[in-house]
Motif scaffolding. Structure first.
Motif, PDB file in Angstrom:
ATOM      1  N   GLN A  66       0.819  -1.211   0.000  1.00  0.00           N
ATOM      2  CA  GLN A  66       0.000   0.000   0.000  1.00  0.00           C
ATOM      3  C   GLN A  66       0.855   1.265   0.000  1.00  0.00           C
ATOM      4  O   GLN A  66       0.510   2.244  -0.645  1.00  0.00           O
ATOM      5  CB  GLN A  66      -0.946   0.001   1.207  1.00  0.00           C
ATOM      6  CG  GLN A  66      -2.139  -0.920   1.042  1.00  0.00           C
ATOM      7  CD  GLN A  66      -1.742  -2.389   1.133  1.00  0.00           C
ATOM      8  OE1 GLN A  66      -0.855  -2.753   1.897  1.00  0.00           O
ATOM      9  NE2 GLN A  66      -2.378  -3.235   0.344  1.00  0.00           N
ATOM     10  N   LYS A  69       2.228   1.582  -3.559  1.00  0.00           N
ATOM     11  CA  LYS A  69       1.188   1.941  -4.527  1.00  0.00           C
ATOM     12  C   LYS A  69       0.939   3.450  -4.579  1.00  0.00           C
ATOM     13  O   LYS A  69       0.555   3.989  -5.598  1.00  0.00           O
ATOM     14  CB  LYS A  69      -0.098   1.222  -4.099  1.00  0.00           C
ATOM     15  CG  LYS A  69      -1.144   1.070  -5.186  1.00  0.00           C
ATOM     16  CD  LYS A  69      -2.423   0.528  -4.606  1.00  0.00           C
ATOM     17  CE  LYS A  69      -2.331  -0.921  -4.193  1.00  0.00           C
ATOM     18  NZ  LYS A  69      -2.542  -1.841  -5.290  1.00  0.00           N
ATOM     19  N   ARG A  70       1.157   4.116  -3.464  1.00  0.00           N
ATOM     20  CA  ARG A  70       0.841   5.549  -3.371  1.00  0.00           C
ATOM     21  C   ARG A  70       2.072   6.430  -3.534  1.00  0.00           C
ATOM     22  O   ARG A  70       1.987   7.647  -3.353  1.00  0.00           O
ATOM     23  CB  ARG A  70       0.183   5.853  -2.027  1.00  0.00           C
ATOM     24  CG  ARG A  70      -1.249   5.403  -1.965  1.00  0.00           C
ATOM     25  CD  ARG A  70      -1.898   5.882  -0.698  1.00  0.00           C
ATOM     26  NE  ARG A  70      -3.344   5.968  -0.905  1.00  0.00           N
ATOM     27  CZ  ARG A  70      -4.103   6.940  -0.420  1.00  0.00           C
ATOM     28  NH1 ARG A  70      -3.569   7.901   0.283  1.00  0.00           N
ATOM     29  NH2 ARG A  70      -5.385   6.958  -0.656  1.00  0.00           N
ATOM     30  N   ARG A 123      -6.538   3.843 -22.029  1.00  0.00           N
ATOM     31  CA  ARG A 123      -7.776   3.503 -21.325  1.00  0.00           C
ATOM     32  C   ARG A 123      -8.653   4.705 -20.999  1.00  0.00           C
ATOM     33  O   ARG A 123      -9.713   4.556 -20.411  1.00  0.00           O
ATOM     34  CB  ARG A 123      -7.432   2.732 -20.037  1.00  0.00           C
ATOM     35  CG  ARG A 123      -6.557   1.501 -20.320  1.00  0.00           C
ATOM     36  CD  ARG A 123      -6.249   0.726 -19.067  1.00  0.00           C
ATOM     37  NE  ARG A 123      -7.432   0.143 -18.485  1.00  0.00           N
ATOM     38  CZ  ARG A 123      -7.579  -0.166 -17.200  1.00  0.00           C
ATOM     39  NH1 ARG A 123      -6.593   0.075 -16.365  1.00  0.00           N
ATOM     40  NH2 ARG A 123      -8.706  -0.683 -16.746  1.00  0.00           N
ATOM     41  N   ARG A 126     -10.724   8.448 -17.209  1.00  0.00           N
ATOM     42  CA  ARG A 126     -11.280   7.943 -15.954  1.00  0.00           C
ATOM     43  C   ARG A 126     -10.366   6.915 -15.293  1.00  0.00           C
ATOM     44  O   ARG A 126     -10.467   6.666 -14.092  1.00  0.00           O
ATOM     45  CB  ARG A 126     -12.671   7.342 -16.213  1.00  0.00           C
ATOM     46  CG  ARG A 126     -13.456   7.127 -14.931  1.00  0.00           C
ATOM     47  CD  ARG A 126     -14.913   6.815 -15.189  1.00  0.00           C
ATOM     48  NE  ARG A 126     -15.544   6.225 -14.032  1.00  0.00           N
ATOM     49  CZ  ARG A 126     -15.919   6.904 -12.954  1.00  0.00           C
ATOM     50  NH1 ARG A 126     -15.732   8.198 -12.897  1.00  0.00           N
ATOM     51  NH2 ARG A 126     -16.497   6.277 -11.943  1.00  0.00           N
ATOM     52  N   ARG A 127      -9.513   6.301 -16.074  1.00  0.00           N
ATOM     53  CA  ARG A 127      -8.606   5.294 -15.525  1.00  0.00           C
ATOM     54  C   ARG A 127      -7.297   5.902 -15.020  1.00  0.00           C
ATOM     55  O   ARG A 127      -6.443   5.200 -14.490  1.00  0.00           O
ATOM     56  CB  ARG A 127      -8.322   4.209 -16.564  1.00  0.00           C
ATOM     57  CG  ARG A 127      -9.535   3.367 -16.923  1.00  0.00           C
ATOM     58  CD  ARG A 127     -10.008   2.597 -15.711  1.00  0.00           C
ATOM     59  NE  ARG A 127     -11.179   1.772 -16.003  1.00  0.00           N
ATOM     60  CZ  ARG A 127     -12.436   2.194 -15.916  1.00  0.00           C
ATOM     61  NH1 ARG A 127     -12.695   3.450 -15.575  1.00  0.00           N
ATOM     62  NH2 ARG A 127     -13.448   1.383 -16.198  1.00  0.00           N
ATOM     63  N   LEU A 129      -5.117   7.371 -12.410  1.00  0.00           N
ATOM     64  CA  LEU A 129      -5.245   7.243 -10.959  1.00  0.00           C
ATOM     65  C   LEU A 129      -5.373   8.602 -10.273  1.00  0.00           C
ATOM     66  O   LEU A 129      -4.658   9.550 -10.610  1.00  0.00           O
ATOM     67  CB  LEU A 129      -4.007   6.533 -10.382  1.00  0.00           C
ATOM     68  CG  LEU A 129      -3.891   5.042 -10.643  1.00  0.00           C
ATOM     69  CD1 LEU A 129      -2.521   4.555 -10.170  1.00  0.00           C
ATOM     70  CD2 LEU A 129      -5.002   4.283  -9.928  1.00  0.00           C
ATOM     71  N   PRO A 130      -6.272   8.691  -9.294  1.00  0.00           N
ATOM     72  CA  PRO A 130      -6.413   9.958  -8.573  1.00  0.00           C
ATOM     73  C   PRO A 130      -5.164  10.366  -7.787  1.00  0.00           C
ATOM     74  O   PRO A 130      -5.015  11.518  -7.436  1.00  0.00           O
ATOM     75  CB  PRO A 130      -7.601   9.719  -7.631  1.00  0.00           C
ATOM     76  CG  PRO A 130      -7.881   8.273  -7.653  1.00  0.00           C
ATOM     77  CD  PRO A 130      -7.259   7.686  -8.875  1.00  0.00           C
ATOM     78  N   MET A 131      -4.272   9.415  -7.538  1.00  0.00           N
ATOM     79  CA  MET A 131      -3.029   9.752  -6.819  1.00  0.00           C
ATOM     80  C   MET A 131      -1.940  10.281  -7.767  1.00  0.00           C
ATOM     81  O   MET A 131      -0.812  10.554  -7.327  1.00  0.00           O
ATOM     82  CB  MET A 131      -2.497   8.521  -6.087  1.00  0.00           C
ATOM     83  CG  MET A 131      -3.120   8.264  -4.724  1.00  0.00           C
ATOM     84  SD  MET A 131      -2.868   9.638  -3.575  1.00  0.00           S
ATOM     85  CE  MET A 131      -1.127   9.423  -3.167  1.00  0.00           C
ATOM     86  N   PRO A 134      -0.190  13.928  -6.725  1.00  0.00           N
ATOM     87  CA  PRO A 134       0.741  13.891  -5.581  1.00  0.00           C
ATOM     88  C   PRO A 134       1.914  12.935  -5.774  1.00  0.00           C
ATOM     89  O   PRO A 134       2.958  13.108  -5.135  1.00  0.00           O
ATOM     90  CB  PRO A 134      -0.142  13.448  -4.403  1.00  0.00           C
ATOM     91  CG  PRO A 134      -1.422  12.988  -4.982  1.00  0.00           C
ATOM     92  CD  PRO A 134      -1.571  13.638  -6.321  1.00  0.00           C
TER      93      PRO A 134
END
Lengths: 413, 82
Positions: A66, A69-70, A123, A126-127, A129-131, A134
């Motif tokens: 996790q 991933k961020r 894609r 919308r695909r 990533l919201p991250m 940052p």
């Protein structure tokens, strides 16, 4: 009373090792962190340079899935190095408002940016990533470190190409000397072993093209040097006021005695051949350290292994030190690590600190035939440094005409 | 064939675990994403997009704010399946 700033913790993840001590031991042992890249994109894009210094220990072996991933890979290296340094310093008990971060990168989240563009193309929006934002922002590594240690005294990012993390250390010194904070975690990171940056650096003929012999490609000062070798990783130092360190009984590696930043305003990528900007940085850093040139016994040079860069640095050093230069032992450690760009200065600051502490200048690899235009005394095997109070400097220069120099002094406890 | 409520819950729990590390067992129908599971809006959007991919449904942005609990999301997905 003048305030002293000391180094109380170090951490690193580099092509030589997954932590500061194993990196240092590998460096002293003369190991190379450079190898052939096996990634499928090498063939896919027919990348002209097929080797680099990859982190010896992959970040995903250390961080949780996790966390990884961020965080962009550059921030992953930053976090790993900073956590090690913070633990090494004994996790100082300091008010969050008196704790700051100065963490640099040269390029920022280039993997995140380019992966996201690929996602957008293949894609749709919308695909994405919201991250993404940052993760790609250059202050991402500093912010990740700051959140991890709850630093609320300011989290900043120096971005000055290959001078970035030396500038970050110099900035940390300023903040500590000003009395604004008591402890700073300073460092730098880079994760740009990606086909685009490699192609771009190759396009400007900055990279070595010795694809057949990766381990001997980074050869500062050698007549057959043909460019730098990309590396990746991160490094961090815990810096604090001597008063704060002594009050908590911290171990002290060395004193950070001076730091300076100047600029050439000469050419966007080429160094000033007269070396005046670089020389001014060295002089200003020594002045801040209240030191004479005769006290300097060791230099961790920028020395990237480019034909013009190595000479320009020599010219600058000669300008500052004159005849005393022949008494100074020089190490060009990018011969082992490759060039960590925005992380390089922090890695080399750690090498400089450990050189003072252990009284040994680390070796420079691949110096088979020293360029007669650069008559420096280069350590090609570990070289003993003198006893007593001694000084060492670490130089970093970056595209854009950035010059950054830091001065460390041995610490007698 | 449309998936059952428990199958969707299991699949959603896997997505939540992958994104946040929260144990799949903790992802129960009555749990609130924000108040119980401490999932922030950025993770929530990633979970939504991954759920769309996994279950072949469309979860409109304006619907996401109504998905307070895991059960809300599971029921929406079950209902939205073709």
């Amino acid at each position: 009373m003048s305030r002293k700033i000391v180094v109380t913790g170090i951490g690193a993840t580099t092509p030589l090792g997954g932590d500061a001590q194993s990196t240092w031991r590998a460096l002293l042992a003369g190991e190379s962190g450079i190898s052939t890249l096996e990634q499928p994109w090498i063939e896919k894009y027919e990348v002209p340079v097929t080797f680099a210094g990859q982190a010896k220990v992959a970040a995903n072996q250390i961080l949780t899935p996790q966390e990884a991933k961020r965080l962009d890979p550059s921030s992953q290296f930053a976090l790993i190095a900073a956590r090690e340094a913070w633990a090494d310093a004994g996790k100082p008990d300091v008010a969050p408002e008196r704790l700051a971060v100065e963490f640099a990168t040269g390029i920022g989240g280039v993997w995140t940016l380019l992966d996201a563009f690929e996602t957008l193309q293949e894609r749709g929006p919308r695909r994405v990533l919201p991250m993404t934002v940052p993760m790609l922002m250059p202050n991402g590594p500093a912010a990740a470190v700051g959140m991890d240690i709850a630093a609320r005294g300011g989290v900043r990012t120096a971005v000055s190409a290959c001078a970035s993390s030396t500038e970050a250390v110099a900035n940390a010194l300023d903040r500590l000397l000003s009395g604004a904070v008591d402890v700073v975690v300073a460092g730098g990171c880079e994760a740009a072993i990606h086909p685009l940056p490699i192609s771009a650096f190759a396009a400007m003929h900055a990279l070595s093209k010795k694809n057949d012999s990766p381990a001997t490609a980074s050869r500062p000062y050698d007549v057959n040097r043909d460019g730098f070798v990309m590396g990746e990783g991160g490094a961090a130092l815990v810096l604090e006021t001597e008063e704060h360190a002594l009050a908590r009984g911290a171990k002290i590696y060395a004193e950070l005695a001076g730091g300076a930043v100047t600029s050439d305003a000469h050419h966007i990528t080429a160094p000033d051949p007269e070396g005046t900007g670089a020389a001014r940085a060295v002089i200003a850093a020594l002045k801040q350290a209240d030191a004479s040139i005769q006290e300097v016994v060791h230099i961790n040079a920028h020395a990237t292994s480019t034909p013009v860069g190595d000479i320009a640095e020599y010219v600058a050093l000669k300008r500052v030190f004159g005849e005393h230069l022949e008494n100074i032992v020089v190490s060009a450690t990018k011969s082992s690590t490759g060039h960590l760009l925005g992380g390089a200065g922090a890695v080399e600051a750690i090498f400089t600190v450990l050189a003072l502490k252990e009284r040994v200048a680390p070796p420079t690899l691949n110096l088979d035939d020293q360029d007669p235009a650069i008559p420096l005394d280069v350590a090609t095997s570990p070289r003993k440094l003198p006893d007593g109070p001694i000084l060492a400097i670490s130089n970093s220069f970056g595209f854009g005409g950035h010059n950054a120099v830091v001065v460390f002094r041995s610490y007698e406890g | 064939m449309p998936l059952s409520q428990s199958e969707v819950l299991a699949g959603l729990a896997e997505i939540v675990n992958d994104e946040t590390g929260i144990s799949a067992d903790a992802v129960a129908l009555e749990k609130s994403f924000v108040d119980d599971l401490d999932i922030d809006s950025i993770s929530m959007m990633t979970i939504v997009v991954n759920a769309e991919d996994k279950f072949g449904v469309k979860i409109p942005d304006e619907e996401v704010k109504n998905l307070i609990t895991v059960g809300d999301a599971v029921n929406f997905i079950v209902g939205a399946q073709g």
